[in-house]
Design an enzyme around this catalytic site. Structure first.
Site, mmCIF file in Angstrom:
data_model
loop_
_atom_site.group_PDB
_atom_site.id
_atom_site.type_symbol
_atom_site.label_atom_id
_atom_site.label_comp_id
_atom_site.label_asym_id
_atom_site.label_seq_id
_atom_site.Cartn_x
_atom_site.Cartn_y
_atom_site.Cartn_z
ATOM 1 N N GLU A 491 -42.325 -5.533 79.770
ATOM 2 C CA GLU A 491 -43.189 -4.523 79.173
ATOM 3 C C GLU A 491 -43.682 -3.573 80.257
ATOM 4 O O GLU A 491 -43.954 -4.004 81.394
ATOM 5 C CB GLU A 491 -44.369 -5.177 78.461
ATOM 6 C CG GLU A 491 -43.952 -6.064 77.302
ATOM 7 C CD GLU A 491 -45.128 -6.730 76.588
ATOM 8 O OE1 GLU A 491 -46.280 -6.449 76.968
ATOM 9 O OE2 GLU A 491 -44.888 -7.530 75.655
ATOM 10 N N HIS A 513 -47.187 -4.719 71.688
ATOM 11 C CA HIS A 513 -48.098 -5.781 72.151
ATOM 12 C C HIS A 513 -49.541 -5.494 71.730
ATOM 13 O O HIS A 513 -50.461 -5.486 72.541
ATOM 14 C CB HIS A 513 -48.023 -5.925 73.677
ATOM 15 C CG HIS A 513 -48.470 -7.284 74.147
ATOM 16 N ND1 HIS A 513 -47.980 -7.866 75.279
ATOM 17 C CD2 HIS A 513 -49.367 -8.173 73.638
ATOM 18 C CE1 HIS A 513 -48.556 -9.049 75.459
ATOM 19 N NE2 HIS A 513 -49.406 -9.257 74.466
#
Length: 630
Positions: A491, A513
């Site tokens: 990420e 997320h």
């Protein structure tokens, strides 16, 4: 040891108390006045003009009294309220005012009628209080002040202090420009700008020292104090846009807090963390061994999230750094997203929405199903899994779960004894496993092949637990009818461009997320985690620490507390207690907890003890960290 006689001269308003007394008096006397707020603002503005030296103090005083419309009878209520408004750090260091009562004075441009009763409770008698006095009319109305009193005039504090002819060093503690000018005029030796209640730039720029609280003043002067180390000297660094309530809560408790909206690289963090005592992060900042080794003052790392895989827990433990997280605060947010995604996937809502956005009308029931009566398979029956189980059952779903630990089922949920057993019967499989490194690629080609044809898959847990290529293949082959993914193997550190192989696939919900990212969850985390930080820094509590022996301590009363973190090797406790016995220390209580690597012992002692013992305890072989609380 103090050898030179010192005189401590205090201001009253916004120093000994948290407020300006005339502002409080205005609140009382103007209570039923329809123009109350407007008049009070005028009084505050006039007060500040006088404090900053923009108008003469005499003029400031005259104009404020004219607006007050006060009576002598109002003063009893004012005194009652002021007793509740003593500055917090003054209140907790009341013993100082007893021990040094012969060296303490109050010089204020306020009024003796309300100052005397307040400071008398701090052992400051009326003859050591220099202030103005009111003039009253026949019916008790306040009509003015004694204009012959030097304190009613511009720079009156200079004249007052000069006329006192004090011997020895004179230290002035106050919040206003009128306090500073005593130093400028040479009648005071040092000026401390007191900023616990208000900070005035014109005052702090000129000060010898800035005292964010009375603890700092006592610390600088090496005087007895209630707190061993002023909280304003404890630096807290919050990264990744932690909710502002955390900043507010920690700042209000007295700590020096800096907040940065982004994560930092290892190199940046190593440079930044050198003087930091507490680090607060979310999920994108990696706290590596190199970072910990560079952080000589670090005591706490706090994750404002559930996961701690971004923190080297062993390195923290070896260096005596306690790690806290927020295992419960965003549980509800994750569960609600899971429930929403279960419904959206089963109804193919995102697919139909995309078609409409692209100008296509496709009203069809194909692939659209109710969740009622469908079987939900929960993998990982922890805090999130259990709460999801309850809500899903309320929607009419048939819930089963699998966990490597023996977990008691809630409601009518059915425990499965193998993952394959769960996969074979579930219409929706949702992952809620922890960030244990052993879970890497926990769910891959084999697991997808075990699922029912046309089932749906949800991952709101950890990005690294799913083989993304295997998931893509299962979706493209039609094995799975849909998926929702909120976490990814890699990420980005900040918002911007992002790529995943899952992009563009039909009936696939992708989110960045945000499972725990709701306003409510972040606010709850900003309450929970600072409480853990304050509990450890202020009293030594390690309850809910991720990497440390847990100790819940009783309240510290009239005692000094020694906190000793050491390697868990034979003989350390014996050495500690031998030193305590050698110096004849009276132990009020001792608390010990260990794990295989670290021991944590807390010893509460009577206040009086030989200070040599501190250095002896620091030098005990195996000591990792040692500090004193009182």
């Amino acid at each position: 040891m103090i050898t030179t006689k010192r005189n401590y001269v205090f201001d009253f308003d916004s120093t000994l108390t948290r407020v300006e007394a005339l502002d409080v008096l205005a609140e009382i006397t103007l209570k039923n006045n329809p123009k109350k707020d407007e008049i009070i603002q005028q009084i505050i503005d006039i007060t500040n003009l006088g404090i900053d030296g923009e108008i003469s103090f005499t003029e400031s005083l005259r104009r404020r009294i004219a607006l007050l419309n006060a009576n002598k009878a109002d003063l009893s209520e004012l005194i009652k309220q002021l007793r509740k408004q003593v500055s917090s750090s003054i209140e907790r260091n009341k013993e100082f005012f007893q021990e040094f009562k012969d060296d303490i004075y109050v010089i204020s441009c306020g009024f003796k009628e309300f100052i005397d009763p307040i400071v008398a409770e701090y052992n400051i008698p009326s003859h050591r209080v220099f202030a103005n006095t009111f003039e009253f009319g026949e019916s008790g109305e306040i009509i003015g002040f004694d204009s012959k009193n030097v304190l009613s005039h511009h720079n009156g504090k200079i004249e007052c202090l000069r006329n006192m002819h004090l011997e020895g060093e004179i230290q002035v503690i106050g919040d206003g420009y009128s306090d500073y000018v005593t130093r400028e005029a040479g009648v005071a030796d040092k000026f401390f700008a007191y900023t616990e209640n208000v900070s005035r730039k014109k005052t702090t720029e000129k000060a010898d020292h800035i005292a964010p609280n009375f603890d700092e003043f006592l610390y600088i002067n090496k005087l007895p104090r209630n707190i061993s180390y002023p909280k304003n000297r404890i630096k807290i660094l919050l990264l990744e846009n932690v909710h502002p309530d955390a900043f507010k809560k920690l700042s209000t408790d007295g700590f020096s807090v800096e907040s940065i909206s982004k994560s930092l690289s290892e190199e940046e963090l190593i440079e930044k963390i050198k003087d930091v005592h507490v680090l607060g992060i979310r999920s994108k900042t990696d706290v590596t061994r190199k970072v910990i080794e560079a952080a000589e003052k670090l005591m706490v790392v706090s994750a404002f999230c559930i996961g701690t895989k971004q923190i080297d827990l062993e390195a923290c433990k070896e260096h005596g750094v306690v790690v806290f997280n927020a295992p419960y605060s965003n549980t509800r947010s994750v569960v609600e997203l899971a429930i929403g995604e279960i419904i959206m996937l089963m109804r193919s809502t995102f697919q139909r929405s995309t078609e409409i956005h692209n100008g296509k009308w496709n009203k069809t029931a194909d692939g659209s199903k109710e969740v009622r009566g469908k079987k939900l398979g929960i993998v990982g029956y922890g805090n999130i899994g259990k709460q999801l189980s309850i809500l899903a059952e309320a929607l009419g779903m048939d819930v089963c779960y699998y966990d490597i630990e023996d977990k008691l089922s809630l409601g009518n949920a059915t425990k499965m004894y193998s993952l394959n057993e769960l996969l074979a019967v579930s219409d929706v499989v949702t992952l809620h496993v922890d960030d244990n490194p052993a879970n890497r690629n926990f769910f891959g080609e084999n697991e997808f092949s075990q699922m029912k044809d046309g089932a749906h898959f949800i991952n709101l847990a950890r990005g690294f637990v799913v083989d993304i290529e295997a998931l893509v293949a299962a979706l493209k082959s039609g094995k799975l009818a849909g998926a929702a993914v909120d976490v990814y193997p890699k990420e980005p550190a900040k918002n911007g461009e992002f790529y995943t192989e899952l992009q563009g696939l039909p009936n696939v919900i992708l989110t960045p997320h945000v499972g725990g990212s709701t306003e409510e969850a972040q606010k709850d985390i900003a309450d929970f985690v600072p409480n853990k930080i304050m509990g450890y820094i202020n009293s030594g509590n390690t309850v809910d620490a991720v990497n440390f022996p847990n100790i819940r301590l009783p309240r510290q009363v009239n005692a000094h507390r020694f906190l000793h973190i050491h390697k868990n090797v034979p003989g350390v406790m014996a050495k500690i207690n031998k030193i305590l016995a050698k110096y004849d220390l009276n132990i009020n209580g001792q608390y010990l907890s260990t794990d295989p690597k670290v021991g944590y012992v807390i010893t509460d002692l009577d206040k009086e003890y030989n200070k040599e013992v501190i250095e002896k305890l620091r030098n005990v072989e195996g000591t990792i960290k040692f500090r004193v609380l009182y």
